[in-house]
Design a protein around this motif. Sequence first.
Motif, PDB file in Angstrom:
ATOM      1  N   ALA A 160      -0.375  12.146   0.662  1.00  0.00           N
ATOM      2  CA  ALA A 160       0.371  10.974   0.192  1.00  0.00           C
ATOM      3  C   ALA A 160       1.546  10.658   1.118  1.00  0.00           C
ATOM      4  O   ALA A 160       1.734   9.497   1.516  1.00  0.00           O
ATOM      5  CB  ALA A 160       0.868  11.202  -1.233  1.00  0.00           C
ATOM      6  N   PHE A 161       2.330  11.665   1.472  1.00  0.00           N
ATOM      7  CA  PHE A 161       3.452  11.423   2.388  1.00  0.00           C
ATOM      8  C   PHE A 161       2.946  10.942   3.748  1.00  0.00           C
ATOM      9  O   PHE A 161       3.545  10.057   4.359  1.00  0.00           O
ATOM     10  CB  PHE A 161       4.308  12.684   2.549  1.00  0.00           C
ATOM     11  CG  PHE A 161       5.238  12.946   1.401  1.00  0.00           C
ATOM     12  CD1 PHE A 161       6.259  12.058   1.088  1.00  0.00           C
ATOM     13  CD2 PHE A 161       5.106  14.088   0.627  1.00  0.00           C
ATOM     14  CE1 PHE A 161       7.130  12.302   0.027  1.00  0.00           C
ATOM     15  CE2 PHE A 161       5.964  14.348  -0.431  1.00  0.00           C
ATOM     16  CZ  PHE A 161       6.976  13.448  -0.734  1.00  0.00           C
ATOM     17  N   SER A 162       1.834  11.492   4.219  1.00  0.00           N
ATOM     18  CA  SER A 162       1.256  11.062   5.495  1.00  0.00           C
ATOM     19  C   SER A 162       0.841   9.601   5.426  1.00  0.00           C
ATOM     20  O   SER A 162       1.107   8.822   6.359  1.00  0.00           O
ATOM     21  CB  SER A 162       0.041  11.928   5.853  1.00  0.00           C
ATOM     22  OG  SER A 162       0.415  13.269   6.026  1.00  0.00           O
ATOM     23  N   ALA A 163       0.176   9.216   4.350  1.00  0.00           N
ATOM     24  CA  ALA A 163      -0.272   7.829   4.195  1.00  0.00           C
ATOM     25  C   ALA A 163       0.913   6.869   4.167  1.00  0.00           C
ATOM     26  O   ALA A 163       0.882   5.802   4.794  1.00  0.00           O
ATOM     27  CB  ALA A 163      -1.104   7.686   2.924  1.00  0.00           C
ATOM     28  N   ILE A 164       1.969   7.246   3.465  1.00  0.00           N
ATOM     29  CA  ILE A 164       3.163   6.393   3.392  1.00  0.00           C
ATOM     30  C   ILE A 164       3.765   6.212   4.782  1.00  0.00           C
ATOM     31  O   ILE A 164       4.120   5.099   5.175  1.00  0.00           O
ATOM     32  CB  ILE A 164       4.186   6.974   2.394  1.00  0.00           C
ATOM     33  CG1 ILE A 164       3.652   6.836   0.967  1.00  0.00           C
ATOM     34  CG2 ILE A 164       5.548   6.295   2.546  1.00  0.00           C
ATOM     35  CD1 ILE A 164       4.430   7.634  -0.059  1.00  0.00           C
ATOM     36  N   ILE A 165       3.861   7.282   5.533  1.00  0.00           N
ATOM     37  CA  ILE A 165       4.414   7.198   6.895  1.00  0.00           C
ATOM     38  C   ILE A 165       3.551   6.287   7.763  1.00  0.00           C
ATOM     39  O   ILE A 165       4.064   5.438   8.497  1.00  0.00           O
ATOM     40  CB  ILE A 165       4.564   8.603   7.514  1.00  0.00           C
ATOM     41  CG1 ILE A 165       5.664   9.379   6.794  1.00  0.00           C
ATOM     42  CG2 ILE A 165       4.843   8.525   9.010  1.00  0.00           C
ATOM     43  CD1 ILE A 165       5.720  10.864   7.121  1.00  0.00           C
ATOM     44  N   LEU A 211       0.831  -1.206   0.000  1.00  0.00           N
ATOM     45  CA  LEU A 211       0.000   0.000   0.000  1.00  0.00           C
ATOM     46  C   LEU A 211       0.866   1.258   0.000  1.00  0.00           C
ATOM     47  O   LEU A 211       0.569   2.226  -0.710  1.00  0.00           O
ATOM     48  CB  LEU A 211      -0.948  -0.003   1.193  1.00  0.00           C
ATOM     49  CG  LEU A 211      -2.088  -1.008   1.123  1.00  0.00           C
ATOM     50  CD1 LEU A 211      -2.833  -1.065   2.460  1.00  0.00           C
ATOM     51  CD2 LEU A 211      -3.037  -0.691  -0.017  1.00  0.00           C
ATOM     52  N   ALA A 212       1.940   1.264   0.785  1.00  0.00           N
ATOM     53  CA  ALA A 212       2.854   2.412   0.797  1.00  0.00           C
ATOM     54  C   ALA A 212       3.473   2.595  -0.585  1.00  0.00           C
ATOM     55  O   ALA A 212       3.560   3.717  -1.101  1.00  0.00           O
ATOM     56  CB  ALA A 212       3.940   2.213   1.854  1.00  0.00           C
ATOM     57  N   PHE A 213       3.893   1.481  -1.199  1.00  0.00           N
ATOM     58  CA  PHE A 213       4.436   1.542  -2.557  1.00  0.00           C
ATOM     59  C   PHE A 213       3.397   2.060  -3.544  1.00  0.00           C
ATOM     60  O   PHE A 213       3.701   2.905  -4.393  1.00  0.00           O
ATOM     61  CB  PHE A 213       4.934   0.152  -2.989  1.00  0.00           C
ATOM     62  CG  PHE A 213       5.010  -0.016  -4.472  1.00  0.00           C
ATOM     63  CD1 PHE A 213       5.952   0.676  -5.219  1.00  0.00           C
ATOM     64  CD2 PHE A 213       4.130  -0.859  -5.132  1.00  0.00           C
ATOM     65  CE1 PHE A 213       6.011   0.525  -6.599  1.00  0.00           C
ATOM     66  CE2 PHE A 213       4.180  -1.014  -6.503  1.00  0.00           C
ATOM     67  CZ  PHE A 213       5.125  -0.327  -7.240  1.00  0.00           C
ATOM     68  N   ALA A 214       2.172   1.573  -3.430  1.00  0.00           N
ATOM     69  CA  ALA A 214       1.111   1.986  -4.356  1.00  0.00           C
ATOM     70  C   ALA A 214       0.855   3.495  -4.265  1.00  0.00           C
ATOM     71  O   ALA A 214       0.656   4.163  -5.287  1.00  0.00           O
ATOM     72  CB  ALA A 214      -0.167   1.199  -4.080  1.00  0.00           C
ATOM     73  N   VAL A 215       0.872   4.037  -3.055  1.00  0.00           N
ATOM     74  CA  VAL A 215       0.684   5.483  -2.879  1.00  0.00           C
ATOM     75  C   VAL A 215       1.841   6.244  -3.524  1.00  0.00           C
ATOM     76  O   VAL A 215       1.636   7.228  -4.241  1.00  0.00           O
ATOM     77  CB  VAL A 215       0.549   5.847  -1.380  1.00  0.00           C
ATOM     78  CG1 VAL A 215       0.622   7.350  -1.164  1.00  0.00           C
ATOM     79  CG2 VAL A 215      -0.742   5.282  -0.811  1.00  0.00           C
ATOM     80  N   ALA A 216       3.069   5.791  -3.287  1.00  0.00           N
ATOM     81  CA  ALA A 216       4.239   6.461  -3.861  1.00  0.00           C
ATOM     82  C   ALA A 216       4.227   6.375  -5.388  1.00  0.00           C
ATOM     83  O   ALA A 216       4.517   7.354  -6.081  1.00  0.00           O
ATOM     84  CB  ALA A 216       5.533   5.864  -3.304  1.00  0.00           C
ATOM     85  N   LEU A 217       3.860   5.200  -5.921  1.00  0.00           N
ATOM     86  CA  LEU A 217       3.816   5.037  -7.373  1.00  0.00           C
ATOM     87  C   LEU A 217       2.714   5.890  -7.985  1.00  0.00           C
ATOM     88  O   LEU A 217       2.940   6.593  -8.982  1.00  0.00           O
ATOM     89  CB  LEU A 217       3.613   3.565  -7.739  1.00  0.00           C
ATOM     90  CG  LEU A 217       3.542   3.270  -9.236  1.00  0.00           C
ATOM     91  CD1 LEU A 217       4.867   3.616  -9.913  1.00  0.00           C
ATOM     92  CD2 LEU A 217       3.174   1.808  -9.467  1.00  0.00           C
ATOM     93  N   LEU A 240      11.024   7.066  -3.222  1.00  0.00           N
ATOM     94  CA  LEU A 240      10.164   6.240  -2.381  1.00  0.00           C
ATOM     95  C   LEU A 240       9.476   5.154  -3.192  1.00  0.00           C
ATOM     96  O   LEU A 240       9.324   4.019  -2.726  1.00  0.00           O
ATOM     97  CB  LEU A 240       9.107   7.097  -1.665  1.00  0.00           C
ATOM     98  CG  LEU A 240       9.506   7.672  -0.329  1.00  0.00           C
ATOM     99  CD1 LEU A 240       8.476   8.688   0.145  1.00  0.00           C
ATOM    100  CD2 LEU A 240       9.682   6.574   0.701  1.00  0.00           C
ATOM    101  N   ALA A 241       9.057   5.478  -4.404  1.00  0.00           N
ATOM    102  CA  ALA A 241       8.388   4.484  -5.253  1.00  0.00           C
ATOM    103  C   ALA A 241       9.322   3.303  -5.521  1.00  0.00           C
ATOM    104  O   ALA A 241       8.901   2.141  -5.469  1.00  0.00           O
ATOM    105  CB  ALA A 241       7.923   5.125  -6.550  1.00  0.00           C
ATOM    106  N   ILE A 242      10.583   3.591  -5.757  1.00  0.00           N
ATOM    107  CA  ILE A 242      11.545   2.519  -6.051  1.00  0.00           C
ATOM    108  C   ILE A 242      11.898   1.746  -4.786  1.00  0.00           C
ATOM    109  O   ILE A 242      11.876   0.513  -4.757  1.00  0.00           O
ATOM    110  CB  ILE A 242      12.813   3.112  -6.706  1.00  0.00           C
ATOM    111  CG1 ILE A 242      12.441   3.732  -8.052  1.00  0.00           C
ATOM    112  CG2 ILE A 242      13.899   2.053  -6.860  1.00  0.00           C
ATOM    113  CD1 ILE A 242      13.505   4.605  -8.648  1.00  0.00           C
TER     114      ILE A 242
END
Length: 144
Positions: free
Chosen positions: A127-132, A15-21, A52-54
Amino acid sequence: MNGMSAQSSWTLLFLAFAVALASSLAVLFVGEVMGQVPCNLCWFQRAFMFPLAIVLAVAAFRSDASAWIYGVPLAAAGWLIASFHTLLYLGIIPEAIQPCTASGPSCSSADMTILGGVPLPALSLLAFSAIIVFLALARRRSTS
Protein backbone atom coordinates in the motif's frame (compact mmCIF):
# COMPACT_ATOMS: atom_id res chain seq x y z
CA MET A 1 -1.24 22.39 -16.85
CA ASN A 2 -3.60 21.41 -19.66
CA GLY A 3 -7.00 19.75 -19.11
CA MET A 4 -5.84 16.23 -19.97
CA SER A 5 -2.84 16.48 -17.66
CA ALA A 6 -5.01 17.86 -14.86
CA GLN A 7 -7.48 14.99 -15.23
CA SER A 8 -4.64 12.46 -15.25
CA SER A 9 -3.12 13.99 -12.12
CA TRP A 10 -6.50 13.99 -10.38
CA THR A 11 -6.99 10.32 -11.22
CA LEU A 12 -3.59 9.43 -9.79
CA LEU A 13 -4.24 11.49 -6.65
CA PHE A 14 -7.61 9.81 -6.26
CA LEU A 15 -6.00 6.37 -6.63
CA ALA A 16 -3.43 7.24 -3.95
CA PHE A 17 -6.27 8.42 -1.70
CA ALA A 18 -8.27 5.27 -2.42
CA VAL A 19 -5.33 3.06 -1.40
CA ALA A 20 -4.80 5.04 1.82
CA LEU A 21 -8.52 4.98 2.64
CA ALA A 22 -8.90 1.26 1.90
CA SER A 23 -5.82 0.49 3.99
CA SER A 24 -7.07 2.60 6.89
CA LEU A 25 -10.52 1.03 6.80
CA ALA A 26 -9.03 -2.47 6.49
CA VAL A 27 -6.86 -2.13 9.59
CA LEU A 28 -9.76 -0.64 11.52
CA PHE A 29 -11.85 -3.65 10.48
CA VAL A 30 -9.12 -6.09 11.52
CA GLY A 31 -8.68 -4.35 14.86
CA GLU A 32 -12.18 -3.29 15.81
CA VAL A 33 -14.40 -5.93 14.17
CA MET A 34 -12.13 -8.96 14.14
CA GLY A 35 -10.60 -8.05 17.50
CA GLN A 36 -6.97 -8.45 16.42
CA VAL A 37 -4.77 -6.21 18.54
CA PRO A 38 -2.00 -4.59 16.46
CA CYS A 39 1.64 -4.92 17.43
CA ASN A 40 3.88 -1.89 17.98
CA LEU A 41 5.11 -1.83 14.38
CA CYS A 42 1.53 -2.01 13.09
CA TRP A 43 0.69 1.02 15.22
CA PHE A 44 3.60 2.97 13.76
CA GLN A 45 2.46 2.12 10.23
CA ARG A 46 -1.06 3.25 11.08
CA ALA A 47 0.39 6.53 12.38
CA PHE A 48 1.55 7.26 8.83
CA MET A 49 -1.36 5.72 6.88
CA PHE A 50 -4.24 7.42 8.68
CA PRO A 51 -3.08 11.00 7.97
CA LEU A 52 -2.34 10.02 4.37
CA ALA A 53 -6.02 9.22 3.85
CA ILE A 54 -6.98 12.72 4.98
CA VAL A 55 -4.16 14.59 3.25
CA LEU A 56 -4.71 12.76 -0.05
CA ALA A 57 -8.47 13.29 0.12
CA VAL A 58 -7.88 17.03 0.30
CA ALA A 59 -5.27 16.85 -2.46
CA ALA A 60 -7.61 14.91 -4.77
CA PHE A 61 -10.53 17.24 -3.99
CA ARG A 62 -8.38 20.24 -4.89
CA SER A 63 -6.55 18.47 -7.76
CA ASP A 64 -3.34 19.48 -6.03
CA ALA A 65 -0.59 17.58 -7.81
CA SER A 66 1.94 19.16 -5.45
CA ALA A 67 0.56 16.74 -2.82
CA TRP A 68 3.68 14.66 -3.37
CA ILE A 69 5.59 17.26 -1.32
CA TYR A 70 3.74 16.32 1.86
CA GLY A 71 2.41 12.88 0.87
CA VAL A 72 5.64 11.18 -0.13
CA PRO A 73 7.47 11.85 3.19
CA LEU A 74 4.54 10.34 5.13
CA ALA A 75 4.35 7.37 2.77
CA ALA A 76 8.14 6.91 2.77
CA ALA A 77 8.29 6.80 6.57
CA GLY A 78 5.49 4.26 6.61
CA TRP A 79 7.22 2.32 3.84
CA LEU A 80 10.42 2.08 5.88
CA ILE A 81 8.56 0.75 8.90
CA ALA A 82 6.54 -1.67 6.75
CA SER A 83 9.75 -2.88 5.07
CA PHE A 84 11.37 -3.54 8.43
CA HIS A 85 8.21 -5.25 9.67
CA THR A 86 7.99 -7.43 6.57
CA LEU A 87 11.63 -8.47 6.95
CA LEU A 88 10.90 -9.40 10.57
CA TYR A 89 7.82 -11.37 9.55
CA LEU A 90 9.74 -13.26 6.87
CA GLY A 91 12.49 -14.12 9.33
CA ILE A 92 15.20 -12.26 7.41
CA ILE A 93 15.95 -10.14 10.47
CA PRO A 94 16.96 -12.27 13.48
CA GLU A 95 14.28 -13.12 16.01
CA ALA A 96 16.29 -11.59 18.85
CA ILE A 97 15.35 -8.08 17.68
CA GLN A 98 11.71 -8.72 16.79
CA PRO A 99 9.69 -6.14 18.71
CA CYS A 100 6.30 -7.57 17.80
CA THR A 101 6.84 -10.93 19.48
CA ALA A 102 8.62 -10.03 22.72
CA SER A 103 5.57 -8.90 24.65
CA GLY A 104 2.06 -8.10 23.60
CA PRO A 105 0.40 -8.97 20.31
CA SER A 106 2.26 -10.69 17.51
CA CYS A 107 1.89 -10.49 13.76
CA SER A 108 3.48 -13.88 13.25
CA SER A 109 0.30 -15.91 13.70
CA ALA A 110 -1.74 -17.32 10.83
CA ASP A 111 -4.74 -15.13 11.68
CA MET A 112 -2.69 -12.07 10.71
CA THR A 113 -2.75 -13.02 7.04
CA ILE A 114 -5.29 -12.27 4.34
CA LEU A 115 -6.00 -13.32 0.75
CA GLY A 116 -4.72 -16.84 1.20
CA GLY A 117 -1.70 -16.23 3.38
CA VAL A 118 -0.41 -12.76 2.51
CA PRO A 119 0.87 -11.21 5.76
CA LEU A 120 -0.52 -7.85 6.82
CA PRO A 121 2.94 -6.23 7.00
CA ALA A 122 3.49 -7.12 3.32
CA LEU A 123 0.12 -5.61 2.40
CA SER A 124 1.10 -2.46 4.25
CA LEU A 125 4.37 -2.35 2.32
CA LEU A 126 2.45 -2.77 -0.93
CA ALA A 127 0.00 0.00 0.00
CA PHE A 128 2.74 2.49 0.89
CA SER A 129 4.60 1.55 -2.32
CA ALA A 130 1.48 2.11 -4.44
CA ILE A 131 0.86 5.51 -2.82
CA ILE A 132 4.44 6.59 -3.52
CA VAL A 133 4.18 5.46 -7.15
CA PHE A 134 0.83 7.22 -7.68
CA LEU A 135 2.15 10.44 -6.16
CA ALA A 136 5.35 10.29 -8.22
CA LEU A 137 3.31 9.77 -11.39
CA ALA A 138 0.95 12.64 -10.46
CA ARG A 139 3.95 14.91 -9.97
CA ARG A 140 5.43 13.82 -13.27
CA ARG A 141 2.16 14.41 -15.13
CA SER A 142 1.71 17.85 -13.58
CA THR A 143 5.16 19.03 -14.66
CA SER A 144 4.99 17.73 -18.23
